[in-house]
Design a protein around this motif. Sequence first.
Motif, PDB file in Angstrom:
ATOM      1  N   ARG A 358       0.867  -1.087   0.013  1.00 36.07           N
ATOM      2  CA  ARG A 358       0.160   0.071  -0.106  1.00 36.07           C
ATOM      3  C   ARG A 358       1.001   1.142   0.029  1.00 36.07           C
ATOM      4  N   ILE A 359       0.665   2.049  -0.959  1.00 36.02           N
ATOM      5  CA  ILE A 359       1.353   3.505  -1.114  1.00 36.02           C
ATOM      6  C   ILE A 359       1.120   4.407   0.097  1.00 36.02           C
ATOM      7  N   ASP A 360       0.065   4.291   0.601  1.00 35.16           N
ATOM      8  CA  ASP A 360      -0.396   5.253   2.006  1.00 35.16           C
ATOM      9  C   ASP A 360       0.203   4.603   3.261  1.00 35.16           C
ATOM     10  N   LYS A 361       0.893   3.586   3.151  1.00 31.57           N
ATOM     11  CA  LYS A 361       1.307   3.031   4.565  1.00 31.57           C
ATOM     12  C   LYS A 361       2.781   3.185   4.373  1.00 31.57           C
ATOM     13  N   ILE A 362       3.412   3.806   3.475  1.00 37.11           N
ATOM     14  CA  ILE A 362       4.933   4.021   3.420  1.00 37.11           C
ATOM     15  C   ILE A 362       5.138   5.517   3.480  1.00 37.11           C
ATOM     16  N   ASN A 363       5.723   5.836   4.418  1.00 32.72           N
ATOM     17  CA  ASN A 363       6.156   7.267   4.434  1.00 32.72           C
ATOM     18  C   ASN A 363       7.687   7.650   4.558  1.00 32.72           C
ATOM     19  N   SER A 364       8.468   8.710   4.398  1.00 32.04           N
ATOM     20  CA  SER A 364       9.642   9.425   4.633  1.00 32.04           C
ATOM     21  C   SER A 364      10.534   8.007   4.380  1.00 32.04           C
ATOM     22  N   LEU A 365      10.695   7.508   3.465  1.00 33.43           N
ATOM     23  CA  LEU A 365      11.477   6.427   2.819  1.00 33.43           C
ATOM     24  C   LEU A 365      12.953   6.884   2.852  1.00 33.43           C
ATOM     25  N   ILE A 366      13.209   8.116   2.521  1.00 30.51           N
ATOM     26  CA  ILE A 366      14.626   8.847   2.554  1.00 30.51           C
ATOM     27  C   ILE A 366      15.273   8.840   4.047  1.00 30.51           C
ATOM     28  N   LYS A 431       5.473  11.228  -2.260  1.00 29.27           N
ATOM     29  CA  LYS A 431       4.988  10.636  -0.738  1.00 29.27           C
ATOM     30  C   LYS A 431       5.611   9.807  -0.498  1.00 29.27           C
ATOM     31  N   ILE A 432       5.853   8.651  -0.947  1.00 28.37           N
ATOM     32  CA  ILE A 432       6.708   7.519  -0.326  1.00 28.37           C
ATOM     33  C   ILE A 432       7.947   7.887   0.238  1.00 28.37           C
ATOM     34  N   VAL A 433       8.923   8.670  -0.469  1.00 28.99           N
ATOM     35  CA  VAL A 433      10.168   9.033  -0.238  1.00 28.99           C
ATOM     36  C   VAL A 433      10.167  10.124   0.771  1.00 28.99           C
ATOM     37  N   PHE A 434       9.280  11.205   0.591  1.00 24.07           N
ATOM     38  CA  PHE A 434       9.397  12.447   1.528  1.00 24.07           C
ATOM     39  C   PHE A 434       8.618  12.701   2.550  1.00 24.07           C
ATOM     40  N   ASN A 435       7.215  12.273   2.278  1.00 24.19           N
ATOM     41  CA  ASN A 435       6.233  12.599   3.112  1.00 24.19           C
ATOM     42  C   ASN A 435       6.526  12.079   4.714  1.00 24.19           C
TER      43      ASN A 435
END
Length: 486
Positions: A358-366, A431-435
Amino acid sequence: MYIIVLGILFLILIVTPLIFKNVKTTGFITIFGAVLVLGIALKIITLVSGGHSLSYFNEFFYIDSLSIIQLLIIASINLIVSIYSFSYIQGEVNEKTITLRRSKFYYFLFNFFVFFMMFIALTNNIVAMWIGLEGTTLTTAFLIGFNINKNSLESAWKYIIICSIGIGIGLIGILIFVNAYSNQDTDQILKWSHLVNNQNPQSTYAIKIAFTLIFVGLGTKAGLAPMHTWLPDAHSEAPSPVSAMMSGVLLNLALYVILRFYIITKHIPGLQNTKWLFIVFGCVSLVISSFSILRQLNYKRLLAFSSVENMGIIALGFGIGSKIAVFGAILHSLVHAFGKSMLFLTAGNILNVYKTKRIDKINSLIKTMPINAVFLILGMLIITGAPPFPAFFSEFYIIVGTVETGNYVVTAVYTLCLLLVFSGFLRVFIKIVFNTEPGVKYVKMVEDKENTLPLVLCFVSIIVISLCMNGYLSNMINNAVSIICD
């Protein structure tokens, strides 16, 4: 003889999981075998790259400038995915997600899958090409359902039903195609190298019907819309290394088989307009995939629809038919193979840590997985055609081709879809990388460094393509363009 060596090598790789009990040993042998396969492939490429051709066993195997493009893709991605699979499968065994027996079954199917793809690229027999595609269907069906859960098994059944129907339609087309040449020497009518030089079938109308059936049937396997419905589910549920092989290699190969038949057909007087099948289905694939990308909630399905889009781009380039557009299509097939493989393998690393698609379950991957975050961004830029990566030039060459041939409506549709895809990828990946979620403390995952060598190899391959684009690689592609356009 290189063909015999390849055959013996694949036989060893296929039986290895049945002999060795240790999965690490099987993984090491698979990697070593993949290195040897790549070495043999590169040697064959050097023999053919000057525009020559090789044939073996009474021309049952025939290698020309078009074959070696596929040979390079298969052998290179095979090595990269074999390296990835070593850690991936070992991790699955250690976590008791799969049994030792299942891990050996994976390598058995994986090497059989690669064997069938190599066979398709090397054979000169048009029926044997179909047999090879059917072989990939059987092996990948088990690989898609490898995790043995409700979703994966459902996807595997959907894949095998839809693709088998498509392959069946393709077989009917091939049989009609062969029958149209029944007035020719029976020892020659199954050889592509003979048919391409024979412009006098018994019935031009039969060839037209046959090629339409071949295009629609095998286009199902190539992931062209609207026959693509198996693809998002299959890529979403298949193990990530399998998704990389299917998207990066198998889709290209199915389109390659269609292209072989098209080269025969376009030389027959009155059948030049069959190119519109490529243009129409290419545009439909672009439109459906670009709007589907905008509303995806699953990042593996997002990448799957991107594969539909890229197959549409390649098909469109072949359909336009000018030398610059065909050059762009072949270059794009190379870039897509490595770029999409890198994205699917990166997605596999993310899935291994987050246990969700799920895209909305992943945040701030960076912050949590910075290495994989960088490769995710690089992969997005590569696959969406951002400069200075070679996909920018391949997509630009196809645009130039559409303008030069006066297909202005196609140009507008193509350009709009490229912009939609870029905006869709940008929205999701930012969103995935920076949110970040308020009040959440993000910690770097120790797993971030695991299994990154294959990602590096994919990116290095893209850089090599960029550096060689106006040199050795350009000559190689131009020789393939001559086979298609002349």
